[in-house]
Design a protein around this motif. Structure first.
Motif, PDB file in Angstrom:
ATOM      1  N   TRP A  61      -5.673  -1.100  12.152  1.00 56.66           N
ATOM      2  CA  TRP A  61      -6.331  -0.359  10.669  1.00 56.66           C
ATOM      3  C   TRP A  61      -5.104  -0.429  10.016  1.00 56.66           C
ATOM      4  N   THR A  62      -5.199  -0.592   8.537  1.00 52.28           N
ATOM      5  CA  THR A  62      -4.201  -0.096   7.676  1.00 52.28           C
ATOM      6  C   THR A  62      -5.011   0.350   6.412  1.00 52.28           C
ATOM      7  N   GLY A  63      -4.150   1.475   5.660  1.00 47.99           N
ATOM      8  CA  GLY A  63      -5.029   1.916   4.607  1.00 47.99           C
ATOM      9  C   GLY A  63      -4.159   3.369   4.124  1.00 47.99           C
ATOM     10  N   PRO A  64      -4.922   3.859   3.271  1.00 47.94           N
ATOM     11  CA  PRO A  64      -4.454   5.277   2.796  1.00 47.94           C
ATOM     12  C   PRO A  64      -4.196   6.194   4.106  1.00 47.94           C
ATOM     13  N   ALA A  65      -3.127   6.946   4.151  1.00 51.35           N
ATOM     14  CA  ALA A  65      -2.859   7.948   5.157  1.00 51.35           C
ATOM     15  C   ALA A  65      -3.666   8.808   5.371  1.00 51.35           C
ATOM     16  N   ALA A  66      -4.440   9.278   4.425  1.00 46.33           N
ATOM     17  CA  ALA A  66      -5.626  10.332   4.380  1.00 46.33           C
ATOM     18  C   ALA A  66      -6.783   9.796   4.954  1.00 46.33           C
ATOM     19  N   GLU A  67      -6.773   8.777   5.197  1.00 49.69           N
ATOM     20  CA  GLU A  67      -8.025   7.873   5.819  1.00 49.69           C
ATOM     21  C   GLU A  67      -7.980   7.657   7.347  1.00 49.69           C
ATOM     22  N   ALA A  68      -6.677   7.731   7.693  1.00 52.71           N
ATOM     23  CA  ALA A  68      -6.360   6.866   8.995  1.00 52.71           C
ATOM     24  C   ALA A  68      -7.205   7.561   9.934  1.00 52.71           C
ATOM     25  N   PRO A  69      -7.444   6.758  10.922  1.00 52.80           N
ATOM     26  CA  PRO A  69      -8.125   7.224  12.243  1.00 52.80           C
ATOM     27  C   PRO A  69      -7.492   7.685  13.273  1.00 52.80           C
ATOM     28  N   ALA A  70      -7.971   8.698  13.969  1.00 47.26           N
ATOM     29  CA  ALA A  70      -7.247   9.187  15.094  1.00 47.26           C
ATOM     30  C   ALA A  70      -6.641   8.316  16.203  1.00 47.26           C
ATOM     31  N   ALA A  71      -5.651   8.395  16.764  1.00 50.44           N
ATOM     32  CA  ALA A  71      -4.715   7.587  17.560  1.00 50.44           C
ATOM     33  C   ALA A  71      -4.316   8.613  18.706  1.00 50.44           C
ATOM     34  N   ASP A  72      -3.822   7.736  19.923  1.00 47.79           N
ATOM     35  CA  ASP A  72      -3.504   8.502  20.998  1.00 47.79           C
ATOM     36  C   ASP A  72      -1.968   9.270  20.620  1.00 47.79           C
ATOM     37  N   GLU A  73      -1.360   8.402  19.861  1.00 54.04           N
ATOM     38  CA  GLU A  73       0.088   8.933  19.401  1.00 54.04           C
ATOM     39  C   GLU A  73       0.306   8.737  18.149  1.00 54.04           C
ATOM     40  N   VAL A 106       1.146  -0.887   0.079  1.00 52.04           N
ATOM     41  CA  VAL A 106      -0.009   0.083   0.102  1.00 52.04           C
ATOM     42  C   VAL A 106       1.019   1.316   0.014  1.00 52.04           C
ATOM     43  N   ARG A 107       0.791   2.076  -0.867  1.00 52.89           N
ATOM     44  CA  ARG A 107       1.495   3.535  -1.018  1.00 52.89           C
ATOM     45  C   ARG A 107       0.812   4.414  -0.233  1.00 52.89           C
ATOM     46  N   ASP A 108       1.644   5.381   0.218  1.00 52.93           N
ATOM     47  CA  ASP A 108       1.148   6.607   0.849  1.00 52.93           C
ATOM     48  C   ASP A 108      -0.025   6.195   1.997  1.00 52.93           C
ATOM     49  N   ALA A 109       0.602   5.209   3.001  1.00 53.57           N
ATOM     50  CA  ALA A 109      -0.010   4.509   4.011  1.00 53.57           C
ATOM     51  C   ALA A 109      -0.143   4.929   5.406  1.00 53.57           C
ATOM     52  N   ALA A 110      -1.070   4.495   5.969  1.00 51.79           N
ATOM     53  CA  ALA A 110      -0.912   4.559   7.535  1.00 51.79           C
ATOM     54  C   ALA A 110      -1.289   3.158   8.303  1.00 51.79           C
ATOM     55  N   LEU A 111      -0.806   3.054   9.320  1.00 49.26           N
ATOM     56  CA  LEU A 111      -0.907   1.865  10.067  1.00 49.26           C
ATOM     57  C   LEU A 111      -1.239   2.176  11.612  1.00 49.26           C
ATOM     58  N   VAL A 112      -2.484   1.459  12.024  1.00 49.31           N
ATOM     59  CA  VAL A 112      -2.712   1.926  13.617  1.00 49.31           C
ATOM     60  C   VAL A 112      -2.628   0.728  14.301  1.00 49.31           C
ATOM     61  N   ILE A 113      -1.946   0.766  15.538  1.00 47.40           N
ATOM     62  CA  ILE A 113      -1.664  -0.129  16.786  1.00 47.40           C
ATOM     63  C   ILE A 113      -2.623   0.138  17.835  1.00 47.40           C
ATOM     64  N   GLU A 114      -3.124  -1.152  18.095  1.00 54.96           N
ATOM     65  CA  GLU A 114      -3.829  -0.940  19.342  1.00 54.96           C
ATOM     66  C   GLU A 114      -4.156  -2.261  20.126  1.00 54.96           C
ATOM     67  N   ASP A 115      -3.878  -2.394  21.541  1.00 53.55           N
ATOM     68  CA  ASP A 115      -3.895  -3.522  22.314  1.00 53.55           C
ATOM     69  C   ASP A 115      -2.916  -4.476  21.672  1.00 53.55           C
ATOM     70  N   GLY A 116      -1.695  -3.987  21.116  1.00 54.87           N
ATOM     71  CA  GLY A 116      -0.534  -5.217  20.693  1.00 54.87           C
ATOM     72  C   GLY A 116      -0.952  -5.801  19.290  1.00 54.87           C
TER      73      GLY A 116
END
Length: 389
Positions: free
Chosen positions: A40-52, A26-36
């Motif tokens: 979530w993975t996908g386009p960076a523009a669609e990334a959900p909010a995270a604590d950090e 996936v290009r121009d992407a983001a990944l969210v880590i939660e509880d180990g």
């Protein structure tokens, strides 16, 4: 706490459902880590909010490497043996006995500290899952000690009492095989998931290997096998017959061996660092891949035949000398290693996977082969916790 890794130039998910070839890029992407885990993975523009938020700054992000073959509970080193090989002395399995002597003499604390040092060294290079074998004790008490210490630190533990026949059994290989399949196995099985045998000239023949592996299966362990490292022989087909998770080395293969691997779920785990360090011929990865076999890469980190803990080095050698593409080698070092350990939670970054994440200090996975020997680890998460960077 949740963490978003954003501004990823190239995200290697190993999830073919994402498209982008077998690496699921996936290009121009983001990944969210939660509880180990990967949430979530996908386009960076669609990334959900995270604590950090961690800004990858256009770098490549991969699953952490899965090293499915290593011998890390030992004492001492064998640099002089390496120098002798580089001067023309051929490699033979007997050098293992040198490490056995030093390991037996070491304290628990010394063995534990060396194991921890090596696992941390691996993590700094992007390895987040490590398999660790015994095999340098070769008595009931010493092998039990090795797997017990390994279980404290390593992710996966393998009982390898049948590594070589120790000197005190030099005239009674059958007696040592019985010991490895009975009392030694009984002492070690509670600490291990796997049973392994070095099936090779100078170590154990096929009948001896079968005796130990079948006893291990009855004890609840799953087999894997050192196979066809020094010569063609029956080990690969024995591994397939017993539904072993992996046949490791696979340097000298007949057409029947290749066909057996391709028609089974036994993974061919290739260890190019060994061939580099022993000047043996490299395994023919291209032949295995073209036949349809599943291929993994691992370091075989040990003090004798390959004292390297670098999966990136193995990828570079596999591409240069074993004719793998960069994508095939990266898959083999991540998803392939997971297959060799029959793990579905590591080796990929699909939603629900364990959050073992490697941020390369490079824009693409290709740089692992393109820039050999160059440190390229920017950050590492293991099970959702940042351990490097």
């Amino acid at each position: 706490m949740s963490t978003a890794i954003t501004n990823i130039g190239e995200l290697v998910t190993n999830d073919p459902g994402r498209g982008g070839g077998p690496l699921g890029i996936v290009r121009d992407a983001a990944l969210v880590i939660e509880d180990g885990a990967v949430a979530w993975t996908g386009p960076a523009a669609e990334a959900p909010a995270a604590d950090e938020v961690f800004d990858a700054a256009g770098r490549a992000v991969l699953p952490g490497f899965v090293d499915s073959h290593a011998h890390l509970v030992f004492a001492g080193e064998r640099a002089e043996e390496f120098a002798a090989r580089m001067s023309g002395r051929p490699y033979a399995a007997g050098g293992i006995r040198t490490t056995v002597e030093r390991t037996r003499a070491a304290s628990d604390d010394d063995l534990r500290a060396n194991l921890r040092r090596l696992v941390e060294e691996m993590a700094r290079q992007g390895t987040t899952t490590v398999e660790c074998k015994s095999g340098y004790g070769l008595t009931v008490e010493q092998e039990e000690r090795a797997v017990r210490i390994a279980a404290e630190i390593a992710d996966e533990v393998t009982y390898l009492g049948a590594h070589v026949v120790p000197s005190e059994y030099a005239d009674d290989a059958a007696g040592y095989t019985r010991l490895a399949a009975t009392d030694m196995l009984a002492a070690c099985a509670p600490h291990a998931r796997w049973v392994d045998v070095f099936c090779e000239r100078g170590a154990f023949d096929a009948d001896q290997a079968r005796e130990v592996l079948q006893a291990g299966i009855k004890a609840g362990l799953t087999p894997r096998l050192h196979a066809n490292q020094l010569t063609e022989g029956p080990a690969v087909r024995l591994a397939v017959e017993l539904d072993a998770a992996s046949a490791d080395h696979c340097t000298f293969l007949s057409s029947a061996d290749v066909d057996a691997l391709a028609s089974s779920r036994t993974v061919a785990t290739l260890l190019p660092g060994v061939e580099f360090s022993t000047r043996q011929p490299y395994p023919d990865a291209r032949r295995l891949l073209d036949a349809g076999a599943t291929v993994a890469l691992a370091t075989d980190c040990n003090p004798g035949s390959c004292y390297s803990s670098s999966m990136a080095f193995c990828i570079a050698v596999a591409v240069r000398d074993m004719h793998m593409t960069p994508a095939e080698a990266v898959w083999a070092a991540t998803a392939g290693g997971a297959r060799a350990l029959r793990r579905t939670d590591v080796g990929h970054l699909a939603v629900g996977a364990r959050a073992d994440v490697l941020v390369l200090d490079a824009p693409s996975h290709i740089h692992l082969a393109y820039r050999p020997g160059v440190p390229q680890t920017a950050a590492v998460w293991k099970h959702g916790s940042r351990v490097v960077g």
